[in-house]
Design a protein around this motif. Structure first.
Motif, PDB file in Angstrom:
ATOM      1  N   MET A   1       1.187  -1.363  -0.276  1.00  0.00           N
ATOM      2  CA  MET A   1       0.002   0.119   0.618  1.00  0.00           C
ATOM      3  C   MET A   1       0.914   1.549  -0.068  1.00  0.00           C
ATOM      4  O   MET A   1       1.601   1.740   0.419  1.00  0.00           O
ATOM      5  CB  MET A   1      -1.377   0.067   1.826  1.00  0.00           C
ATOM      6  N   LYS A   2       0.677   2.054  -0.564  1.00  0.00           N
ATOM      7  CA  LYS A   2       1.060   3.899  -0.601  1.00  0.00           C
ATOM      8  C   LYS A   2       0.335   4.226   1.188  1.00  0.00           C
ATOM      9  O   LYS A   2      -0.965   4.784   0.835  1.00  0.00           O
ATOM     10  CB  LYS A   2       1.205   4.865  -1.754  1.00  0.00           C
ATOM     11  N   HIS A  31       5.962  -2.478   2.289  1.00  0.00           N
ATOM     12  CA  HIS A  31       4.762  -0.676   1.581  1.00  0.00           C
ATOM     13  C   HIS A  31       5.448  -0.045   1.461  1.00  0.00           C
ATOM     14  O   HIS A  31       6.550   0.298   1.919  1.00  0.00           O
ATOM     15  CB  HIS A  31       3.975  -0.245   2.445  1.00  0.00           C
ATOM     16  N   GLU A  69      -2.476   5.778  -0.603  1.00  0.00           N
ATOM     17  CA  GLU A  69      -3.721   5.042  -0.621  1.00  0.00           C
ATOM     18  C   GLU A  69      -4.434   5.479   0.524  1.00  0.00           C
ATOM     19  O   GLU A  69      -5.924   5.507   1.010  1.00  0.00           O
ATOM     20  CB  GLU A  69      -3.471   3.689  -0.675  1.00  0.00           C
ATOM     21  N   MET A  70      -3.598   6.109   1.309  1.00  0.00           N
ATOM     22  CA  MET A  70      -3.714   5.992   3.372  1.00  0.00           C
ATOM     23  C   MET A  70      -3.231   7.009   3.395  1.00  0.00           C
ATOM     24  O   MET A  70      -1.833   6.486   3.477  1.00  0.00           O
ATOM     25  CB  MET A  70      -3.311   4.921   3.887  1.00  0.00           C
ATOM     26  N   GLY A  88     -12.883   5.998  -2.000  1.00  0.00           N
ATOM     27  CA  GLY A  88     -11.570   4.674  -1.294  1.00  0.00           C
ATOM     28  C   GLY A  88      -9.699   4.766  -0.938  1.00  0.00           C
ATOM     29  O   GLY A  88      -9.341   4.668  -0.794  1.00  0.00           O
ATOM     30  N   GLN A  89     -10.536   6.231  -0.784  1.00  0.00           N
ATOM     31  CA  GLN A  89      -9.172   6.882  -0.137  1.00  0.00           C
ATOM     32  C   GLN A  89      -9.429   6.131   1.511  1.00  0.00           C
ATOM     33  O   GLN A  89     -10.836   7.024   1.849  1.00  0.00           O
ATOM     34  CB  GLN A  89      -8.339   8.322  -0.005  1.00  0.00           C
ATOM     35  N   GLY A 328      -5.745  -4.105   4.267  1.00  0.00           N
ATOM     36  CA  GLY A 328      -6.866  -3.105   3.786  1.00  0.00           C
ATOM     37  C   GLY A 328      -7.221  -2.597   4.865  1.00  0.00           C
ATOM     38  O   GLY A 328      -7.770  -3.456   5.872  1.00  0.00           O
TER      39      GLY A 328
END
Length: 372
Positions: A1-2, A31, A69-70, A88-89, A328
């Protein structure tokens, strides 16, 4: 994940959401970590510290929000930051939505999934991501209150611990939880005459058993509060209703019963404050006066000791951040009901009942959000 961490932009906020150690752990988990340049400077972390940990440096907040993404922060997103959130973020930070309808509306509009530090729970019924900052704020409260009481600041000119032949200041702490306990310990350590009020008899028994020689306890009835504030030099508001607006425990009318130049320190200001006359202030302009009583209502008190606060918060948030990144948000929350309790907003839906009730907005359960 980014995972992205922008620089905090709330006035006089010097903390940072991700420490170099936390960035290193996330990189070890596979990550990508993106830190806005200068984000850690207020806490004593240089860009080079993050690069050494395996993170990448972004030139701007826009770049962080666009790529991640987070988003991991400290304080609630400011209007400019909320405008950058997208469907979605995931946003992982303190939110304190109950007294903040504008922020709530913007987060709902963004479509992002927003998990609030302050409502994540643990197996013992505690709030593990709020606790470290509550400890810091509690320990700071008598310190800033003592400063407020100085005559040059408009206060009574009372020394908290007194001196031989002169009585110490009287300090009333409303709330015997994490904030109140730490505030009482420090105030008593400074030599003040301290009384702690709470509505939980088991909590009062605990405080009396552990700290009986250090400070007094009393039941937090309206009558006891009214009686004690008349003689108080300082009142520290340390009440908490998780996720909800703080109750108003001292009215404006009661200010007239207090000593001129006495001080109110409202540690509950993030949740709207527990005094009727409270409104948020900043470290740059921390106090104001109403009817002769000084109010210290800084909404990010732990930011004053940014390095200590950042390290303490980073220790607490790291396991949850890694779970969200590794699995996730849906799977992480499905696997951990305590993390699920932190879900406040998802895909345009409010998912925390206390916020919905405080703001008069419709809400769904976090379990329903998982099923969406």
């Amino acid at each position: 994940m980014k995972i992205g961490c922008p620089k905090e932009i709330k006035p006089q906020e010097f903390r940072v959401g991700i420490t170099p150690n936390a960035a290193h752990e996330a990189v070890l988990h596979g990550h990508e970590v993106l830190i806005e340049t200068g984000a850690g400077m207020g806490s004593g972390f240089a860009d080079a510290d993050y690069v050494a940990a395996g993170a990448k440096i972004a030139a701007s907040a826009e770049a962080v929000f666009a790529a991640a993404e987070m988003i991991v922060k400290v304080k609630e997103p400011q209007p400019a930051e909320r405008a950058r959130l997208r469907q979605g973020q995931v946003l992982f930070t303190y939110l304190h939505l109950a007294p903040d309808p504008a922020q709530t509306a913007d987060l709902l509009k963004s479509g992002a999934t927003c998990i609030a530090y302050e409502t994540v729970t643990d197996r013992m019924g505690g709030l593990p991501l709020l606790a470290p900052m509550s400890e810091v704020a509690g320990r700071l409260a008598p310190q800033v209150g003592a400063w407020t009481l100085q005559k040059a600041n408009g206060g009574r000119g009372v020394l908290l611990g007194g001196v031989p032949g002169v009585a110490p200041a009287k300090v009333v702490v409303i709330g015997g939880g994490v904030v109140g306990t730490h505030a009482a310990r420090v105030a008593a350590g400074m030599g003040a005459d301290v009384t702690v009020l709470d509505r939980s008899l088991p909590r009062l028994r605990y405080l009396d058993d552990v700290f009986g020689r250090d400070f007094k306890t009393a039941y937090a009835s309206a009558g006891n509060i009214a009686d004690l504030i008349v003689e108080a030099d300082m009142v520290i508001g340390a009440v908490l209703v998780p996720g909800a607006a703080a109750p108003k425990l001292i009215s404006r009318a009661q200010l007239k019963t207090m000593k001129p130049g006495s001080a109110l320190v409202d540690v509950a200001i993030d949740q709207g404050g527990c005094f009727e006359t409270s409104h948020a202030t900043t470290h740059q302009d921390p106090i104001y006066e109403v009817d002769g009583v000084l109010h210290y209502c800084v909404a990010n008190m732990p930011g004053a000791v940014a390095r200590t606060s950042t390290l303490a918060l980073g220790n607490a948030t790291l396991p949850f951040m890694l779970a969200l990144a590794d699995k996730g948000w849906k799977q992480a929350c499905a696997d951990d009901a305590h993390l699920l309790a932190g879900l406040n907003v998802h895909a345009g839906k409010l998912t925390y009942a206390a916020v919905g009730e405080a703001l008069g907005l419709p809400f769904i359960t976090p379990q329903a959000a998982l099923a969406m």
